[in-house]
Design an enzyme around this catalytic site. Structure first.
Site, PDB file in Angstrom:
ATOM      1  NE  ARG A 171      35.614  45.328  39.522  1.00  0.00           N
ATOM      2  CZ  ARG A 171      35.776  44.774  38.268  1.00  0.00           C
ATOM      3  NH1 ARG A 171      36.005  44.024  37.028  1.00  0.00           N
ATOM      4  NH2 ARG A 171      34.436  43.837  38.313  1.00  0.00           N
ATOM      5  CG  HIS A 189      48.923  39.872  49.260  1.00  0.00           C
ATOM      6  ND1 HIS A 189      50.493  40.839  48.838  1.00  0.00           N
ATOM      7  CD2 HIS A 189      48.842  38.310  48.905  1.00  0.00           C
ATOM      8  CE1 HIS A 189      50.993  39.712  48.918  1.00  0.00           C
ATOM      9  NE2 HIS A 189      50.631  38.350  48.498  1.00  0.00           N
ATOM     10  CD  GLU A 230      51.390  46.504  48.788  1.00  0.00           C
ATOM     11  OE1 GLU A 230      51.719  46.078  50.066  1.00  0.00           O
ATOM     12  OE2 GLU A 230      51.400  45.212  47.229  1.00  0.00           O
ATOM     13  CD  GLU A 279      39.275  41.597  35.606  1.00  0.00           C
ATOM     14  OE1 GLU A 279      40.104  41.583  35.639  1.00  0.00           O
ATOM     15  OE2 GLU A 279      38.294  41.417  36.329  1.00  0.00           O
TER      16      GLU A 279
HETATM   17  C1  LIG Z   1      45.363  49.595  37.388  1.00  0.00           C
HETATM   18  C2  LIG Z   1      45.418  48.580  37.768  1.00  0.00           C
HETATM   19  C3  LIG Z   1      43.899  47.966  38.036  1.00  0.00           C
HETATM   20  C4  LIG Z   1      43.889  46.141  38.640  1.00  0.00           C
HETATM   21  N1  LIG Z   1      42.437  45.895  39.047  1.00  0.00           N
HETATM   22  C5  LIG Z   1      42.698  45.001  39.812  1.00  0.00           C
HETATM   23  C6  LIG Z   1      40.924  44.563  40.948  1.00  0.00           C
HETATM   24  O1  LIG Z   1      40.072  45.204  40.500  1.00  0.00           O
HETATM   25  N2  LIG Z   1      40.843  43.433  41.424  1.00  0.00           N
HETATM   26  C7  LIG Z   1      41.857  42.808  41.333  1.00  0.00           C
HETATM   27  O2  LIG Z   1      42.051  41.799  42.692  1.00  0.00           O
HETATM   28  N3  LIG Z   1      43.144  43.022  40.998  1.00  0.00           N
HETATM   29  C8  LIG Z   1      43.451  44.247  40.132  1.00  0.00           C
HETATM   30  N4  LIG Z   1      45.215  44.674  39.448  1.00  0.00           N
HETATM   31  C9  LIG Z   1      45.636  43.215  39.466  1.00  0.00           C
HETATM   32  C10 LIG Z   1      45.956  44.263  41.060  1.00  0.00           C
HETATM   33  O3  LIG Z   1      47.039  45.422  41.704  1.00  0.00           O
HETATM   34  C11 LIG Z   1      48.012  42.805  41.407  1.00  0.00           C
HETATM   35  O4  LIG Z   1      47.735  41.550  41.376  1.00  0.00           O
HETATM   36  C12 LIG Z   1      48.081  43.160  42.379  1.00  0.00           C
HETATM   37  O5  LIG Z   1      49.869  42.538  42.890  1.00  0.00           O
HETATM   38  C13 LIG Z   1      47.565  43.235  44.094  1.00  0.00           C
HETATM   39  O6  LIG Z   1      48.074  43.359  45.315  1.00  0.00           O
HETATM   40  P1  LIG Z   1      48.144  42.335  46.441  1.00  0.00           P
HETATM   41  O7  LIG Z   1      49.266  41.797  45.986  1.00  0.00           O
HETATM   42  O8  LIG Z   1      48.845  42.362  47.606  1.00  0.00           O
HETATM   43  O9  LIG Z   1      46.991  41.293  46.643  1.00  0.00           O
HETATM   44  C14 LIG Z   1      44.949  45.800  39.058  1.00  0.00           C
HETATM   45  C15 LIG Z   1      46.068  46.014  38.434  1.00  0.00           C
HETATM   46  C16 LIG Z   1      45.755  47.217  38.348  1.00  0.00           C
HETATM   47  C17 LIG Z   1      47.789  48.292  37.195  1.00  0.00           C
END
Ligand SMILES: Cc1cc2nc3c(=O)[nH]c(=O)nc-3n(C[C@H](O)[C@H](O)[C@H](O)COP(=O)(O)O)c2cc1C
Length: 485
Positions: A171, A189, A230, A279
């Site tokens: 976010r 990540h 990704e 959340e």
């Molecule tokens: C709409 C949406 C909002 C999200 N907001 C957050 C956030 O604010 N902080 C966070 O750490 N993960 C958030 N997530 C979850 C991460 O995007 C998710 O765990 C993702 O795997 C993170 O990427 P990474 O694995 O490359 O770290 C959100 C997911 C979605 C679909």
């Protein structure tokens, strides 16, 4: 690889597809200040919520738009995932089986292609012209700590000591015209890459994609393996590489058809209070805390740009359906990879934010099969974080049907015999229950409920008292004029 023409992740052709499906509603004149968020929230709680496209937002230029509820139907989600048209939930889940594993395997073959320029560069603002507040970022809910321009976004970052580019959905809150706050939970990540830069005392390069084909944020928002980009994974879904341009400042890859991109640096020591913001589980956990600040030095945007919004809230929320579908598919793959046979289905329920209340149905093959499926579902790599209740049912139960699942719990489990508790499991500081935990670190406990017929008495277990499937189908065919009403 069949089609080598790169894909710009352009949102606009997809919007036309949704319009043709009859699943787009255009809303004129809703205020960015709570109204747009409340309309979206009420919309997504309807039985078949359409996608919403907001325009003529008071105080902003006509054509500066916001889209919400993009992924909240089987038809839209199957089109985003390029799975053909599936109008039913069951059809989509079936079409998705095995795909995440296939996409992950193929991802290395789909390196993004730098095309030099693209629609995202139609407008470029730098220096004193940078103004993040020029876009109609909503104040989504009354208790939010600020206006969130980044919800359905892709945050592109680079590792310190390797070429690894990560894209995560984190976010993004507006602080002022050229500063935004970035909330990355520790262990994500992007957070790992950020920590490395901060330890080395180096600025962290960031490019935030605020809108594009929703496939972008759908995949940035799921757990793609550590070290994998990704954009490659998205290429595997598209079966062609993503077309990117390089950020002028950081060189980070940006989808060339992106709507709005904020580019800049998070500088060592620059953190400010961020939040609160709801959340995925439907609460504002914890107190507002400091989070990294990104100083925005360039803004790129298309003419008439569209913010992709996907705010969290009490489920069902904007992205709970897509999370349930995606995480269920990942969990089935994980069970199969761990050698659990005869998995009929998995459903990561929206009520638990697709993490905290998960169900697996199996065709029982041997003593211990049900506990094996339940414990692995609860503890596998994709499943462990914040898992709380895991329920195992027989394959006559539809795991996505809460009525059937809880009927099995009520009638096929004995609390003393059939609930296993895992103590000190993988929790989160964002768990609303953490307020009552005795732990110093983010642990939680987990329950695995075996609601299968007891394997040792399976042949003697009482018969289910209902019409057979054949009788039900014949009756529905003959009496549909009564029963369809
Ligand atoms: C709409 C949406 C909002 C999200 N907001 C957050 C956030 O604010 N902080 C966070 O750490 N993960 C958030 N997530 C979850 C991460 O995007 C998710 O765990 C993702 O795997 C993170 O990427 P990474 O694995 O490359 O770290 C959100 C997911 C979605 C679909």
């Amino acid at each position: 690889m069949t089609n080598k023409t790169p894909d710009a992740l352009d949102l606009r052709p997809w919007i036309e597809e949704v319009r043709a499906l009859g699943e787009l509603v255009e809303v004129d004149g809703a205020d960015w200040n709570l109204e747009l968020g409340a309309i979206s929230e009420l919309n997504v709680k309807r039985a078949r919520p359409p996608a919403l496209l907001f325009d003529r937002i008071p105080g902003y230029a006509d054509g500066f738009r916001v889209m919400t509820c993009s992924t909240s139907s089987p038809a839209r989600l199957s089109s985003i995932l390029r799975l053909g048209h599936h109008d039913t939930h069951a059809g989509l889940v079936q079409a998705l089986r095995g795909k995440p594993r296939q996409w992950q395997t193929q991802a290395p073959d789909y390196e993004p292609v730098d095309v030099g320029t693209g629609p995202v560069f139609e407008n470029v603002a730098s220096g004193a012209d940078v103004d993040v507040e020029a876009f109609p970022a909503p104040l989504w809910h009354e208790k939010d700590g600020g206006r969130y321009i980044g919800t359905g976004c892709m945050v592109v970052t680079r590792d310190l000591d390797s070429d690894w580019v990560n894209v995560g959905t984190y976010r993004v809150m507006i602080h002022d015209r050229n500063h935004v706050g970035l909330d990355m939970i520790p262990g994500k990540h992007g957070a790992i890459q950020y920590d490395k830069h901060m330890k080395a005392g180096k600025p962290f390069p960031v490019a935030i994609v605020i809108g594009c084909d929703p496939l972008g944020y759908l995949i940035s928002g799921i757990e793609v393996p550590f070290g994998m980009c990704e954009l490659n994974y998205i290429g595997a879904i598209l079966q062609r590489p993503v077309s990117v341009v390089k950020g002028q400042l950081t060189g980070l890859p940006i989808p060339s058809g992106a709507e709005i991109v904020l580019e800049g640096w998070a500088h060592p020591g620059d953190e400010r209070i961020e939040g609160p913001f709801g959340e995925f589980h439907g609460y504002y956990p914890g107190k507002p805390a400091t989070a990294p600040v990104v100083t925005i030095e360039r803004v790129y945007y298309r003419d008439n740009p569209i913010i992709m919004g996907s705010p969290p809230a009490k489920p069902p929320n904007d992205y709970s359906y897509s999370k349930a579908v995606m995480r269920s598919a990942l969990l089935i793959d994980a069970l199969q990879a761990a050698g659990v046979p005869d998995v009929a289905g998995v459903w990561a329920h929206e009520i638990g934010g697709a993490r905290m209340f998960n169900v697996v149905s199996i065709r029982q093959r041997y003593a211990g099969h049900a506990r094996q499926a339940g414990h692995i579902l609860n503890q596998c790599g994709v499943g462990a974080y914040m898992s709380r209740y895991t329920i195992v049912v027989d394959d006559d139960i539809d795991p996505s049907n809460m009525q059937e699942v809880m009927w099995a719990v009520a009638t096929r489990s004995d609390p003393e015999l059939d609930i296993d508790i895992i103590k000190r499991g993988m929790g989160s500081k964002n768990d609303p229950m953490s307020i009552a935990y005795p732990y110093k670190a983010p642990f939680n406990s987990k329950a695995i409920i075996d609601a299968c017929r007891p394997y040792d008495f399976i042949d003697e277990f009482p018969e289910v008292a209902e019409a057979s499937k054949e009788l039900q189908q014949a009756t529905l065919a003959k009496w549909h004029h009564i029963l369809d009403k």
